[in-house]
Design an enzyme around this catalytic site. Structure first.
Site, mmCIF file in Angstrom:
data_model
loop_
_atom_site.group_PDB
_atom_site.id
_atom_site.type_symbol
_atom_site.label_atom_id
_atom_site.label_comp_id
_atom_site.label_asym_id
_atom_site.label_seq_id
_atom_site.Cartn_x
_atom_site.Cartn_y
_atom_site.Cartn_z
ATOM 1 N N HIS A 173 0.827 -1.209 0.000
ATOM 2 C CA HIS A 173 0.000 0.000 0.000
ATOM 3 C C HIS A 173 0.861 1.258 0.000
ATOM 4 C CE1 HIS A 173 0.543 0.848 4.369
ATOM 5 N NE2 HIS A 173 0.460 -0.453 4.543
ATOM 6 N N ASP A 188 -0.240 4.368 1.110
ATOM 7 C CA ASP A 188 -0.599 5.375 2.108
ATOM 8 C C ASP A 188 0.105 5.139 3.433
ATOM 9 O OD1 ASP A 188 -2.207 3.041 2.339
ATOM 10 O OD2 ASP A 188 -3.625 4.118 3.619
ATOM 11 N N GLU A 218 -5.151 1.901 2.785
ATOM 12 C CA GLU A 218 -5.019 0.704 3.627
ATOM 13 C C GLU A 218 -5.132 1.043 5.102
ATOM 14 O OE1 GLU A 218 -3.168 -2.462 6.054
ATOM 15 O OE2 GLU A 218 -2.532 -0.361 5.871
ATOM 16 N N GLU A 219 -4.699 2.245 5.477
ATOM 17 C CA GLU A 219 -4.598 2.606 6.893
ATOM 18 C C GLU A 219 -5.894 3.183 7.462
ATOM 19 O OE1 GLU A 219 -2.250 1.666 8.571
ATOM 20 O OE2 GLU A 219 -0.341 1.736 7.509
ATOM 21 N N GLU A 272 4.435 -6.143 3.719
ATOM 22 C CA GLU A 272 4.342 -5.511 5.039
ATOM 23 C C GLU A 272 5.612 -5.840 5.837
ATOM 24 O OE1 GLU A 272 2.226 -3.530 6.467
ATOM 25 O OE2 GLU A 272 0.286 -3.706 5.467
ATOM 26 N N HIS A 306 3.906 3.181 12.621
ATOM 27 C CA HIS A 306 3.035 4.236 13.151
ATOM 28 C C HIS A 306 3.671 4.998 14.312
ATOM 29 C CE1 HIS A 306 -0.728 1.763 11.685
ATOM 30 N NE2 HIS A 306 0.197 1.913 10.754
#
Length: 377
Positions: free
Chosen positions: A72, A74, A145-146, A174, A348
């Site tokens: 992804h 984003d 995705e987030e 990932e 994150h």
């Protein structure tokens, strides 16, 4: 909007930094999607398709096996802490391309996206010295995705263009610290609600406190012992937790309603409906409503392509505890695993970072596997 040009033939760690320098918080992926699309369209060996801010690039060599590499574009929002290094633009410890790269998305998951793009250039570029792929490859880059699952660019592709996602085996890049992680846990969110009767807090006996009535919900969750479930040789740890509570209207009013949001991370031996039934049994007597959920995915390590890849990586596979989009491929009938650079525990965080050599190592493993002869069962 100023366009960005990506050099996807450069060192993969430097490419990661260039990707980090393009802000792409969920909902604002157009700039990075434009740059990725432009770079891929310059490669003669790939057919490129776009749907919104999702891009799919496919080789058409007619080889016996097709694998999918997905990631992804984003990120979660930028850090708000002053001086945080896990932000945009990126920064290096030492010289560019050496040591550690810091920035939003370094771990989740622009290191993996850089590997995808570098592989596309190495395997399907015009350079005569490019490696020769022995498998057809589909590269998938997607948006949203987030955020809520209903906005997922990969989910949109699965609904509108499932033929673009057809394949024998998929790898989601990932962060896994360069170790294959099979399948993933499912995730379920429910709300358990209690009702009361509003009253002035000076005459509390005239009402019924809905927040107090939620105490048994919290007690049951606190006493719950989550299971560890073996699925196809991997051990998946479950968890069941209250993640949010909401109730009350003012400091002088007895609350007449309270809602506890609960998240259940369940092993891939269960369907989403079975997971919901499990939670309902635990919370019997309360009003429980499912608000979101996604099934898990079994490991998929028995597929010959997965076995060949695990052999190239040379590390013992592990289970994936968090939910990832391997579950979407599983629903499409494509066995899938997680494999990418970076420590998932840094995703994150304000100090998000990835080691340059970890990105290069993932690139080398995938390049070697995609250039090796498939195992014939």
């Amino acid at each position: 909007m100023t366009s960005v040009t990506l050099d996807i033939a450069q060192d993969v760690a430097l490419l990661t930094a260039d990707l980090l320098d393009i802000p792409s918080v969920s909902g604002a992926e157009q700039a990075i999607a434009d740059a990725v699309e432009s770079a891929l369209r310059a490669l003669p060996g790939l057919a490129v398709f776009r749907d919104g801010d999702a891009i799919v690039a496919r080789s058409e060599l007619g080889l016996a096996e097709r694998v999918i590499l997905a990631g992804h574009l984003d990120t979660v929002p930028l850090p708000t802490t002053a001086g945080a290094r896990g932000t945009v633009p990126s920064s290096w410890d030492g010289e560019p391309g050496e040591g550690t790269l810091w920035g939003r998305g370094a771990t989740d998951m622009k290191g993996g996206v850089a590997v995808q793009l570098a592989l596309a250039a190495a395997l399907f570029g015009a350079d005569d010295g490019a490696a020769l792929p022995t498998r057809d490859v589909t590269f998938v880059f997607y948006d949203h995705e987030e955020v809520e699952a209903e906005k997922s660019g990969l989910g949109r592709l699965a609904r509108t263009s499932p033929e673009l996602l057809a394949g024998d085996f998929a790898i989601l890049l990932e962060p896994t610290d360069g170790t294959v992680e099979g399948g993933c846990n499912g995730t379920l969110r429910v709300e358990a609600t209690t009702a009361g009767e509003a009253a002035h807090s000076a005459r509390a006996w005239m009402g019924k406190n809905a927040i107090h009535a939620a105490a048994p919900i919290l007690a049951r969750l606190a006493e719950y012992e989550p299971a560890t479930v073996e699925v196809d040789g991997l051990h998946y740890r479950e968890s069941l937790n209250a993640v949010k509570i909401n109730g009350g209207t003012a400091g002088n009013v007895i609350p007449d309603r309270c809602t506890v949001e609960i998240n259940y991370r369940f092993a891939p031996d269960k369907t989403l409906d079975e997971a919901e039934a499990h939670v309902r049994v635990l919370l019997e007597g309360f009003d429980v409503v499912r608000t979101d959920g996604a099934s898990g995915a079994r490991p998929g390590l028995t597929h010959p392509a997965a076995a060949a890849f695990v052999a190239v990586v040379g590390r013992e596979p592990k289970p994936k505890y968090g939910w990832t989009d391997v579950a979407r491929f599983s629903e499409l009938g494509v066995p899938a695993v997680n494999f990418g650079p970076g420590d998932a525990l840094l995703a994150h965080k304000d100090d998000e970072r990835v080691a340059a050599e970890d990105v290069r190592e993932c690139f080398r493993a995938l390049r070697d596997w995609l250039s090796a002869s498939p195992i014939v069962p």
